[in-house]
Design a protein around this motif. Sequence first.
Motif, PDB file in Angstrom:
ATOM      1  N   SER A   7       0.825  -1.206   0.000  1.00 54.09           N
ATOM      2  CA  SER A   7       0.000   0.000   0.000  1.00 54.09           C
ATOM      3  C   SER A   7       0.857   1.252   0.000  1.00 54.09           C
ATOM      4  N   GLU A  14      -4.306   1.638  -4.085  1.00 48.45           N
ATOM      5  CA  GLU A  14      -5.203   1.681  -2.927  1.00 48.45           C
ATOM      6  C   GLU A  14      -6.307   2.713  -3.148  1.00 48.45           C
ATOM      7  N   LEU A  15      -5.936   3.872  -3.703  1.00 44.29           N
ATOM      8  CA  LEU A  15      -6.913   4.924  -3.960  1.00 44.29           C
ATOM      9  C   LEU A  15      -7.920   4.489  -5.022  1.00 44.29           C
ATOM     10  N   GLU A  17      -8.804   1.487  -5.775  1.00 42.67           N
ATOM     11  CA  GLU A  17      -9.667   0.444  -5.218  1.00 42.67           C
ATOM     12  C   GLU A  17     -10.724   1.050  -4.302  1.00 42.67           C
ATOM     13  N   ARG A  18     -10.315   1.998  -3.483  1.00 46.44           N
ATOM     14  CA  ARG A  18     -11.238   2.613  -2.541  1.00 46.44           C
ATOM     15  C   ARG A  18     -12.317   3.424  -3.269  1.00 46.44           C
ATOM     16  N   GLN A  19     -11.911   4.115  -4.347  1.00 47.52           N
ATOM     17  CA  GLN A  19     -12.855   4.966  -5.082  1.00 47.52           C
ATOM     18  C   GLN A  19     -13.537   4.235  -6.237  1.00 47.52           C
ATOM     19  N   ARG A  20     -13.245   2.947  -6.373  1.00 46.72           N
ATOM     20  CA  ARG A  20     -13.848   2.114  -7.435  1.00 46.72           C
ATOM     21  C   ARG A  20     -13.667   2.769  -8.806  1.00 46.72           C
ATOM     22  N   ARG A  21     -12.442   3.166  -9.082  1.00 45.60           N
ATOM     23  CA  ARG A  21     -12.145   3.877 -10.330  1.00 45.60           C
ATOM     24  C   ARG A  21     -12.203   2.942 -11.533  1.00 45.60           C
ATOM     25  N   ARG A  45      -1.322  -6.704  -7.416  1.00 38.72           N
ATOM     26  CA  ARG A  45      -2.517  -6.050  -6.879  1.00 38.72           C
ATOM     27  C   ARG A  45      -3.235  -5.215  -7.943  1.00 38.72           C
TER      28      ARG A  45
END
Length: 576
Positions: A7, A14-15, A17-21, A45
């Motif tokens: 990470s 990580e960003l 994945e978190r924001q579902r880009r 990843r």
Amino acid sequence: MAAAAVSEAWPELELAERQRRRELLLTGPALEERVRAAGGRLPPRLFSLSLLHYLEVSGCGSLREPGPGLARGLPQLQSLVLRRNALGPGLSPELGPLPALRVLDLSGNALEALPPGQGLGPAEPPGLPQLQTLNLSGNRLRELPADLARCAPRLQTLNLTGNCLHSFPAELFRPGALPLLSELAAADNCLRELSPDIAHLASLKTLDLANNQLSEVPAELADCPKLRELNLHGNQLKDRRLEKMLGSCQTKSILEYLRAGGRGRAKGRADPEKEESRRQRRERRKREGEEEEVAEASRLLLRVLHVSENPAPLTITAGPEVKGVRPFLVGAVVRGMDLQTGNALKRFLTSQTKLHEDLCEKRTAATVATHDLRAVRGPLLYTARPPQDLKIVPLGRKEIKAKDLVRQLQAEAEEHRKQRKRQTVSGLHRYLHLLDGKEQYPCLLDADGDVISFPPITNSEKTKIKKTTCDLFLEVTSATSLQVCKDIMDALVLKMAEINKYTVENKEEGSVSDTEADATSGRLSEPGRHPSPDRDGSAPLVVEQVRVVDEEGHLKVVYPSKTDLDIAAAHVTVIR
């Protein structure tokens, strides 16, 4: 500990994945060190971001192979850009299958061969069934995979410029192998011959074989029914007359010369049976081509230029200040508009006003702004400033602070109410309430620091649209959602294509002046050059992608992406 280390090393993943880009761009000096530490591969990843539609990893001299898991982990990927890296000599493991991929850019790498198992993907079933654009330019390829056509049967554009190819595989030109291929670029190679079977490329419109070692050009090339652009400069042709024609004649004349047999070919009379067979084949293809052209003539053509194909793409940086003001923005560049003929400019301005009234819901859902691209100096900055700090030269007015402009417009609105003895107002005055309670106003700045847009109120005089404007920068901003911006941009681009096609097909004698057309926005006329439509009269517009990034350079949105301009209308053709 290992997950934490990953990470820390790859915060972009990580960003995303978190924001579902759905879009991810990896580039820059720090990338090279991290890829080197990962053994010359991309981190596993990355291949867990299953929602990705667009992935670009570029300018990384330590990236030698993508790494396993790409095909399995990114099933929705539509655009894969791996340019200017060090991929090669092959691809291990092979890239496919990627069932949704439409654009693949592997240019500027060190690829030497793409054999089965180390290439683009399997042939049976096709590994890249939806691929439309393949860019392999600037590599060291000595040969193409024989199963390329079976792996990517819907290929439309193939760029092989700057490799070491000596010939094309015979399978590439077999009947029906690549029925949609319209552009083939293979300049700056070592090609020694061109197969007569190239005539089987029924959709071929552009062929670039410059700077090779061709000594003869087959007469069958003239049997390509749609071929419009041909470049054979820099070869070693035996036919001196043909060599001279390349520098002075249009493609049509060159093809007619080839069709007649040329000069300097084998002596004696041609085989009557072969000539008759070729004549029948030409007539059949001509009939088929005429039927297709009748259908295509009524279509609107839009060609999308990907950022990877654009030497100087326009970029917008969105600052954090706009988050609580007007956070959503998409941009695009459109080239090839004809606003000088007839009333084209007036129709364009009227359509923009109607768009604001309808889809934009009187600018409450979104605001459209259009600029003369020649006056736009990028990169651009989308930010927000206090009203007393924001200065702009509004259309038809002198430079003024935003707070004074709003006060001036409010006074004008009140005066109009008194004069007309009614509560409603017109023009820009209708949108002043959208700024009520705002401590900061959104604005778009160019590279000079000048404000060129103050949504939802006005544009700047600096980038005003004129009759001589043919290339435009478009922006759509919204406080509602990003999808609203994209939907309205789709509608705007489609309307521009309709206007352009109508203008070309109806060369009106009457022409509105800049002063007349700009009466609603205070624009002044300026002499300039008139853009010319395509020879076939279809007047396609080129839509260049524009990226919006955050302050750290991370991609927020690119328009048009592969999911944009996905127009179901039968009268529209989008070429990607």
